[in-house]
Design a protein around this motif. Structure first.
Motif, short mmCIF file in Angstrom:
data_model
loop_
_atom_site.label_atom_id
_atom_site.label_comp_id
_atom_site.label_asym_id
_atom_site.label_seq_id
_atom_site.Cartn_x
_atom_site.Cartn_y
_atom_site.Cartn_z
N THR A 121 -9.70 -4.99 65.69
CA THR A 121 -10.64 -3.87 65.77
C THR A 121 -11.66 -4.13 66.87
OG1 THR A 121 -12.35 -4.74 64.28
CG2 THR A 121 -10.42 -3.70 63.26
N GLU A 122 -12.49 -3.14 67.13
CA GLU A 122 -13.54 -3.27 68.15
C GLU A 122 -14.53 -4.39 67.80
OE1 GLU A 122 -15.50 0.40 68.91
OE2 GLU A 122 -13.65 1.49 69.39
N LEU A 123 -14.71 -4.64 66.51
CA LEU A 123 -15.68 -5.66 66.11
C LEU A 123 -15.24 -7.07 66.51
CD1 LEU A 123 -16.74 -4.46 62.54
CD2 LEU A 123 -17.83 -4.01 64.75
N ALA A 124 -13.95 -7.23 66.80
CA ALA A 124 -13.44 -8.55 67.18
C ALA A 124 -13.36 -8.73 68.69
CB ALA A 124 -12.06 -8.76 66.56
N GLU A 125 -13.67 -7.71 69.45
CA GLU A 125 -13.55 -7.81 70.90
C GLU A 125 -14.47 -8.90 71.45
OE1 GLU A 125 -14.24 -4.01 72.62
OE2 GLU A 125 -12.40 -3.12 71.80
N GLY A 126 -13.90 -9.76 72.30
CA GLY A 126 -14.66 -10.83 72.92
C GLY A 126 -14.82 -12.07 72.07
N LYS A 127 -14.28 -12.05 70.85
CA LYS A 127 -14.40 -13.22 69.97
C LYS A 127 -13.08 -14.00 69.97
CE LYS A 127 -17.66 -10.89 66.89
NZ LYS A 127 -17.92 -10.40 65.52
N PRO A 128 -13.15 -15.32 69.94
CA PRO A 128 -11.92 -16.12 69.90
C PRO A 128 -11.12 -15.81 68.63
CG PRO A 128 -13.82 -17.48 70.41
CD PRO A 128 -14.36 -16.16 69.98
N ALA A 129 -9.80 -15.86 68.75
CA ALA A 129 -8.92 -15.66 67.60
C ALA A 129 -7.85 -16.75 67.59
CB ALA A 129 -8.28 -14.28 67.64
N GLU A 130 -7.38 -17.09 66.42
CA GLU A 130 -6.38 -18.15 66.31
C GLU A 130 -5.47 -17.84 65.12
OE1 GLU A 130 -6.22 -23.05 66.23
OE2 GLU A 130 -8.09 -21.98 66.67
N GLU A 131 -4.24 -18.31 65.23
CA GLU A 131 -3.27 -18.08 64.16
C GLU A 131 -3.24 -19.26 63.19
OE1 GLU A 131 1.55 -17.40 63.60
OE2 GLU A 131 0.61 -17.01 65.55
N PHE A 132 -3.27 -18.95 61.89
CA PHE A 132 -3.14 -19.95 60.85
C PHE A 132 -2.10 -19.46 59.84
CE2 PHE A 132 -7.46 -20.47 62.43
CZ PHE A 132 -7.58 -21.85 62.58
N ASP A 133 -1.05 -20.24 59.64
CA ASP A 133 -0.01 -19.90 58.66
C ASP A 133 0.52 -18.48 58.88
OD1 ASP A 133 -0.28 -22.40 57.47
OD2 ASP A 133 -1.80 -21.69 56.06
N GLY A 134 0.71 -18.13 60.15
CA GLY A 134 1.32 -16.85 60.45
C GLY A 134 0.39 -15.66 60.42
N ARG A 135 -0.91 -15.87 60.25
CA ARG A 135 -1.87 -14.77 60.22
C ARG A 135 -2.98 -15.03 61.23
NH1 ARG A 135 -5.04 -12.46 54.80
NH2 ARG A 135 -5.72 -10.49 55.75
N MET A 136 -3.45 -13.95 61.88
CA MET A 136 -4.49 -14.08 62.90
C MET A 136 -5.88 -14.02 62.26
SD MET A 136 -2.89 -14.66 65.64
CE MET A 136 -4.31 -14.62 66.74
N TYR A 137 -6.74 -14.91 62.77
CA TYR A 137 -8.11 -15.00 62.27
C TYR A 137 -9.09 -14.94 63.44
CZ TYR A 137 -6.27 -16.51 57.74
OH TYR A 137 -5.61 -16.57 56.54
N VAL A 138 -10.25 -14.36 63.18
CA VAL A 138 -11.31 -14.23 64.18
C VAL A 138 -12.37 -15.29 63.91
CG1 VAL A 138 -13.10 -12.71 65.11
CG2 VAL A 138 -10.91 -11.76 64.37
N ARG A 139 -12.85 -15.92 64.97
CA ARG A 139 -13.91 -16.91 64.82
C ARG A 139 -15.28 -16.23 64.83
NH1 ARG A 139 -14.53 -21.46 69.23
NH2 ARG A 139 -16.09 -20.03 70.10
N GLU A 140 -16.06 -16.51 63.81
CA GLU A 140 -17.41 -15.97 63.70
C GLU A 140 -18.43 -17.10 63.71
OE1 GLU A 140 -18.39 -12.91 63.69
OE2 GLU A 140 -16.62 -11.70 63.16
N ARG A 141 -19.58 -16.85 64.35
CA ARG A 141 -20.64 -17.85 64.42
C ARG A 141 -21.58 -17.73 63.23
NH1 ARG A 141 -22.27 -20.06 69.15
NH2 ARG A 141 -23.57 -21.28 67.71
#
Length: 239
Positions: free
Chosen positions: A132-152
């Protein structure tokens, strides 16, 4: 160790321009209305504090509390989950006029960002907002086949919170659902200012009933009959 403050005016006297201020409450439940109005009184008298960043579940309702702060021109930015609540006219007007900034954060993510700051965790991963737009510019990584967004983590200079009972060293309890964001915010701010309905000496609260230990509270002030946001909004009160 005595953290008792004589009045609301003195309690908020050190909040400076440009501060990030967390404000407890979920809607009106647990909202420190009296502390907010004391801060507004100081702004009207002195022009300070201004350009505040406010962290809350929403962007205020009616003409009191956070909404009154926004209408007064004290707030430069709001970080929240629900800016468009039923009576958010003050925020809507400022936002549409380009006079206030909004950082929209999903509610669970908001709570976890605050909790992470209190726990000393600088970042975490969540599937919420991925794609979504809320994740734009944030790092993302896959864990166990699912994508996750890094939040500070989300820290603040001050937290304004509301408890039910407290003692002079800052230990707090909360009334039912009024607990909500208050304990998390107390841990995530450099300085925490709490208003309580009942204040006593150390030992007046059973240690097993303490929700926020006094180590997380810097200032406490007694407000024996606090106002409830929803009641004031229904009455049409404009502060």
């Amino acid at each position: 160790m005595n953290k008792l403050c004589p009045d609301l005016v003195a309690a908020v006297a050190d909040i400076p321009d440009g501060a990030t201020v967390m404000i407890g409450g979920f809607g009106g439940s647990g909202a420190p209305v009296e502390l907010l109005h004391a801060l507004i009184d100081r702004f009207r008298a002195t022009g300070h504090p201004a350009r505040l960043t406010i962290v809350n579940n929403n962007a205020g309702n009616g003409g009191i509390g956070i909404a009154a702060m926004i209408r007064a021109g004290m707030v430069a930015k709001v970080i929240c989950s629900f800016p468009r609540s039923s009576n958010a006219e003050a925020f809507n007007e400022k936002y549409l006029a380009g006079e206030i900034e909004l950082e929209l954060v999903p509610q669970g993510t908001l709570a976890e960002r605050i909790r992470a700051a209190g726990a000393g965790i600088p970042a975490f991963y969540t599937p919420t907002s991925y794609g979504t737009e809320l994740a734009e510019g944030k790092p993302a990584e896959e864990f166990d086949g699912r994508m996750y967004v890094r939040e500070r983590w989300l820290k603040a200079d001050f937290a304004l919170i509301k408890g039910q009972q407290g003692d002079t060293v800052g230990n707090l309890t909360y009334r039912m659902a009024a607990r909500n964001f208050n304990p998390l915010m107390a841990m995530a701010a450099d300085r925490t200012i709490a208003q309580v309905s009942r204040l006593g000496e150390p030992g007046c609260i059973d240690p097993q009933q303490v929700i926020t230990p006094g180590i997380f509270v810097d200032t406490i002030v007694e407000v024996p009959e606090p106002q409830q946001e929803e009641v004031l909004v229904r009455m049409g009160v404009v502060y």
